[in-house]
Design an enzyme around this catalytic site. Structure first.
Site, PDB file in Angstrom:
ATOM      1  NE  ARG A  24       1.334  -4.350  -4.664  1.00  0.00           N
ATOM      2  CZ  ARG A  24       0.663  -3.203  -4.728  1.00  0.00           C
ATOM      3  NH1 ARG A  24      -0.605  -3.161  -4.534  1.00  0.00           N
ATOM      4  NH2 ARG A  24       1.281  -2.101  -5.026  1.00  0.00           N
ATOM      5  NE  ARG A  44       1.954   7.379  -7.924  1.00  0.00           N
ATOM      6  CZ  ARG A  44       1.710   6.073  -7.918  1.00  0.00           C
ATOM      7  NH1 ARG A  44       0.892   5.536  -8.797  1.00  0.00           N
ATOM      8  NH2 ARG A  44       2.319   5.287  -7.054  1.00  0.00           N
ATOM      9  CE  LYS A  62      -1.453  -1.757 -10.065  1.00  0.00           C
ATOM     10  NZ  LYS A  62      -0.085  -1.231 -10.263  1.00  0.00           N
ATOM     11  NE  ARG A 104       1.766   6.052  -3.072  1.00  0.00           N
ATOM     12  CZ  ARG A 104       1.346   4.959  -3.726  1.00  0.00           C
ATOM     13  NH1 ARG A 104       0.296   5.034  -4.522  1.00  0.00           N
ATOM     14  NH2 ARG A 104       1.966   3.813  -3.584  1.00  0.00           N
ATOM     15  NE  ARG A 160       5.631   1.433  -4.548  1.00  0.00           N
ATOM     16  CZ  ARG A 160       5.140   2.498  -5.185  1.00  0.00           C
ATOM     17  NH1 ARG A 160       5.842   3.614  -5.254  1.00  0.00           N
ATOM     18  NH2 ARG A 160       3.979   2.435  -5.759  1.00  0.00           N
TER      19      ARG A 160
END
Ligand code: AMP
Length: 220
Positions: free
Chosen positions: A88, A127, A13, A160, A171
């Site tokens: 969300r 990531r 996203k 992160r 998550r």
């Protein structure tokens, strides 16, 4: 055009929102980026959000919705916006619909980037994100031109805390339980478009652009 990008963590996203916002001249609004910026600035919202983000759960609605609505009130949102990471859950979607309808505006499309679960964990653990402008990179692609530095702003790339495996599971669970119902919410309102996120980044972008154009000009 007012767009929402839906999809699980790791669907792409952030990458797509940055590119689409440039192409469409729309504001890119990412609640996760806003929280990370607030944490870096040591603000009260940042301190509150960190407690939740570190665990991989949602920051409470009263904090998130107010922050988002204030951001939507800024002038750059008037030319259209791309929401990345908001809503969300259903109450966030309802608050957004109400705020937009009070301004005589609406969501044109909710674009779902579909990626299967087995692909997501590898993407998230690989990531790296720019500490300054939040552009995401990946050990596979896209890679920065200079290792450890952001192509856009030269900022330092870091991993992160919530992209570590223990938090990722949580998550994904939160996504399944709280965010998946949004698919039905926007589908019922005739706003949902699905795009495969399991293709080259440029092809995902092309499909998203086509899906968003298909909604333009429709009677609201
Ligand atoms: P993201 O950068 O979108 O992956 O978001 C990172 C974290 O920020 C999430 O795991 C949540 O803790 C928090 N967050 C971001 N957006 C929202 C939202 N719309 N509602 C609640 N929490 C959010």
């Amino acid at each position: 055009m007012n767009l929402i990008l839906l999809g699980p963590p790791g669907a792409g996203k952030g990458t797509q929102a940055i590119n689409l916002a440039k192409k469409l001249g729309a504001a890119h609004i990412a609640t996760g980026d806003m929280f990370r910026q607030a944490i870096a600035n040591g603000t009260p919202i940042g301190k509150k959000a960190k407690e939740y983000m570190d665990k991989g759960v949602l920051v409470p609605d009263e904090v998130t919705i107010q922050m988002l609505l204030e951001r939507l009130g800024q002038p750059d949102s008037k030319n259209g916006f791309i929401l990345d990471g908001f809503p969300r859950n259903i109450s966030q979607a309802e608050a957004l619909d109400k705020a937009l309808s009070d301004r005589n505006s609406t969501i044109d499309a909710a674009l779902l980037i579909d990626v299967k679960d087995s692909e997501l964990i590898g993407r998230l653990t690989g990531r790296w994100v720019c500490r300054t402008c939040q552009t995401p990179y990946n050990v596979k692609s896209p890679q920065p031109k200079v290792q450890g530095k952001c192509d856009r702003c030269g900022g330092e790339l870091y991993q992160r805390e919530d992209d570590k495996e223990a938090v990722i599971e949580n998550r994904l669970k939160v996504y399944r339980e709280q965010s998946l119902p949004l698919i039905e919410y926007y589908s019922k309102r005739g706003r949902l478009k699905r795009v495969s996120g399991e293709q080259a980044i440029g092809n995902v972008e092309k499909d998203l652009l086509e899906a968003s154009k298909a909604t333009a000009g429709r009677v609201k």
